[in-house]
Design an enzyme around this catalytic site. Structure first.
Site, PDB file in Angstrom:
ATOM      1  N   SER A 146       2.365 -36.929  44.610  1.00  0.00           N
ATOM      2  CA  SER A 146       1.850 -37.023  43.254  1.00  0.00           C
ATOM      3  C   SER A 146       1.831 -35.658  42.605  1.00  0.00           C
ATOM      4  O   SER A 146       1.883 -34.623  43.266  1.00  0.00           O
ATOM      5  CB  SER A 146       0.441 -37.600  43.260  1.00  0.00           C
ATOM      6  OG  SER A 146      -0.435 -36.613  43.761  1.00  0.00           O
ATOM      7  N   LYS A 147       1.740 -35.701  41.291  1.00  0.00           N
ATOM      8  CA  LYS A 147       1.741 -34.507  40.467  1.00  0.00           C
ATOM      9  C   LYS A 147       0.610 -33.553  40.860  1.00  0.00           C
ATOM     10  O   LYS A 147       0.765 -32.349  40.770  1.00  0.00           O
ATOM     11  CB  LYS A 147       1.519 -34.954  39.022  1.00  0.00           C
ATOM     12  CG  LYS A 147       2.523 -34.407  38.065  1.00  0.00           C
ATOM     13  CD  LYS A 147       2.196 -34.944  36.702  1.00  0.00           C
ATOM     14  CE  LYS A 147       3.128 -34.324  35.681  1.00  0.00           C
ATOM     15  NZ  LYS A 147       3.043 -34.976  34.414  1.00  0.00           N
ATOM     16  N   ARG A 148      -0.496 -34.157  41.274  1.00  0.00           N
ATOM     17  CA  ARG A 148      -1.666 -33.339  41.567  1.00  0.00           C
ATOM     18  C   ARG A 148      -1.389 -32.328  42.673  1.00  0.00           C
ATOM     19  O   ARG A 148      -1.951 -31.255  42.698  1.00  0.00           O
ATOM     20  CB  ARG A 148      -2.852 -34.224  41.951  1.00  0.00           C
ATOM     21  CG  ARG A 148      -3.776 -34.494  40.775  1.00  0.00           C
ATOM     22  CD  ARG A 148      -4.852 -35.473  41.114  1.00  0.00           C
ATOM     23  NE  ARG A 148      -4.299 -36.806  41.347  1.00  0.00           N
ATOM     24  CZ  ARG A 148      -4.405 -37.479  42.470  1.00  0.00           C
ATOM     25  NH1 ARG A 148      -5.055 -36.972  43.488  1.00  0.00           N
ATOM     26  NH2 ARG A 148      -3.887 -38.685  42.575  1.00  0.00           N
TER      27      ARG A 148
END
Ligand code: GLU
Length: 487
Positions: free
Chosen positions: A255-257
């Site tokens: 994920s982007k996180r």
């Protein structure tokens, strides 16, 4: 039977950037097509108008082209099955829905949002699966006509016959079975008149003669709906292959996180496309040995769907960095010089003003010391601009009272050099030191400082050779002047 050549497709939705997982899907489709002499089709799935991002399709195409994943058919490269952008195919979808409605495999639904919400809440409160209750399935043709004439908003739904099993033969996962009682009467045409992903995807895969649907695992739950659609149309189902999820090192979904997920980010960071492709290819596939370095043509030869793993593939950035360095070193000096020139141009450093031979010398001295081309102008800016400051610690250590005189001695020897070569520069330095009765280090360190401003870097005579005699002399003189003032 005539064996048909495989036709595969990459079918992104233009909702933003190209996700690294999307690049892997595109790559596996591409590798399979190239290996089998088949066709790689690009289809833009832009029927979700709310999620559309302007320019995203163009950007997707540019990124695929950058990565070397050239499609055989797609927007702007029309084949026999276009148009390849779904919003240009709306009449095709409505024709096909008409057929389904005629056979009662699909039906109009006029239920309001309020009714659907209430139904869902009720089912939830009873702890049941939330499924549409087929309320509109039994409307008569008259009732349907009247509601349409009255301008009531409607959707068209798939009529899922409950109590059946749908079996999918997945090339990676084997047989996967679904119970139709758990499948909702999927909306096929939305109230804005656009088809949903499910309908458009199936109709297009069929009409575009797609033989293998290779896509991410997140689409597996949709596949039984697709199979029901194929059956309703009386069409042959393509072969399916659902690729494993991409995971962060802690095994959560990528994920982007936790880092970059857009291919453009990796491109902007300076990763070579060869390294990124090599890395992505190994996210879920291997040839059965521990080989890790591949070029695209080797991947095309070695790839096989059978060797794709079922379990999630961990995204290991260190491996990508390592592969980047490996691919960088495997390139010819001329190619590296070209990339360095591009980088200099892109960062406003007038790459075109440098001679090829100079850039080749720069990359020769630096390539073992960097993982990225863009590190060269950052870590060794002295190749391109003469130093305006000198590292304090280095000056204290290397710059002594007798240094200016020694440097001047070196300059005279340099001036006398008729054929400046690396060896010539070195011999001149060593003989200057010898004649002055000092060790070569008493010259090597201040010369390095004078021409680069710092006390470490590639071989001194490599730097001198790249800069040339005149520039070296100029820099030494300038250092003598500036550092004399300081002391
Ligand atoms: N449009 C879908 C996506 O955005 C395509 C999924 C599929 O390949 O069927 O990924």
């Amino acid at each position: 039977m005539i064996s048909e050549k495989p036709r595969v497709r990459f079918a992104p939705s233009p909702t933003g950037y190209l996700h690294i997982g999307g690049l892997r899907t595109a790559l596996y489709n591409f590798l399979f097509a190239k290996q089998t002499g088949g066709s790689f089709v690009l289809r833009i799935e832009d029927t979700d108008r709310a999620r559309l991002v302007e320019g995203a399709a163009e950007n997707l195409i540019a990124t695929l082209e950058w990565a070397g994943l050239h499609f055989d058919e797609g927007p702007g490269r029309e084949g026999d099955f276009g148009p390849y952008t779904q919003s240009e195919r709306l009449s095709i979808y409505s024709e096909h829905t008409d057929k389904l409605i005629k056979n009662r495999d699909a039906y109009y639904c006029f239920c309001t949002k309020e009714r659907l919400d209430a139904l869902r809440d009720e089912q939830r409160s009873r702890g049941e699966q939330t499924l549409y209750d087929k309320h509109c399935l039994n409307l008569t043709d008259e009732e349907v006509k009247r509601s349409i004439a009255e301008g009531k908003p409607f959707v068209i739904r798939l009529n899922v016959k409950h109590g059946k099993k749908v079996k999918i033969h997945d090339l990676i996962r084997g047989v996967v079975e679904f119970d139709t009682s758990l499948i909702d009467d999927q909306v096929l045409i939305k109230s804005d008149g656009f088809p949903t992903y499910h309908l458009a995807n199936v109709v297009d895969d069929h009409l575009m003669k797609i033989t293998h649907t290779i896509r991410g695992e997140e689409w597996l739950p949709s596949t039984p709906k697709h199979v029901l659609l194929y059956e309703s149309f009386g069409w042959e189902v393509p072969q399916f292959a659902h690729l494993p999820l991409l995971l962060n090192p802690d095994r959560s979904k990528l994920s982007k996180r936790q880092g970059d997920v857009a291919v453009e980010d990796y491109r902007a960071k300076g990763y070579l496309k060869e390294a990124l492709i090599n890395f992505i290819a190994l996210l879920g596939w291997n040839a059965g040995d521990d080989r890790e370095f591949y070029y695209m043509d080797e991947l095309i030869k070695s790839f096989s769907i059978e060797r794709i793993n079922k379990s999630g593939a961990v995204f290991n950035l260190e491996k990508l960095d390592w592969l980047n360095a490996e691919h960088l070193r495997a390139k010819s000096d001329e190619e590296l010089a070209r990339l360095l020139r591009e980088e200099l141009n892109a960062t406003g450093c007038a790459g075109n003003s440098y001679e090829e031979a100079f850039l080749v010398k720069v990359v020769q001295s630096m390539k073992e010391r960097v993982k990225f081309i863009k590190e060269i102008p950052v870590n060794a800016g002295y190749f391109f601009t003469s130093p305006s400051e000198y590292e304090e610690k280095g000056v204290q250590k290397a710059w002594k009272e007798d240094t200016p005189a020694l440097l001047k001695g070196y300059i005279s020897k340099l001036n006398a050099l008729s054929e400046p070569t690396k060896e010539g520069y070195e011999n001149a330095l060593r003989s200057t030191a010898e004649e002055a009765g000092v060790g070569a280090g008493k010259l090597i360190h201040p010369v390095r400082l004078a021409i680069s401003g710092v006390s470490s870097g590639p071989g001194l005579f490599d730097i001198i050779d790249a800069l040339g005699k005149e520039e070296t002399i100029r820099r030494i003189n300038s250092a003598i002047e500036k550092l004399a003032v300081k002391q």
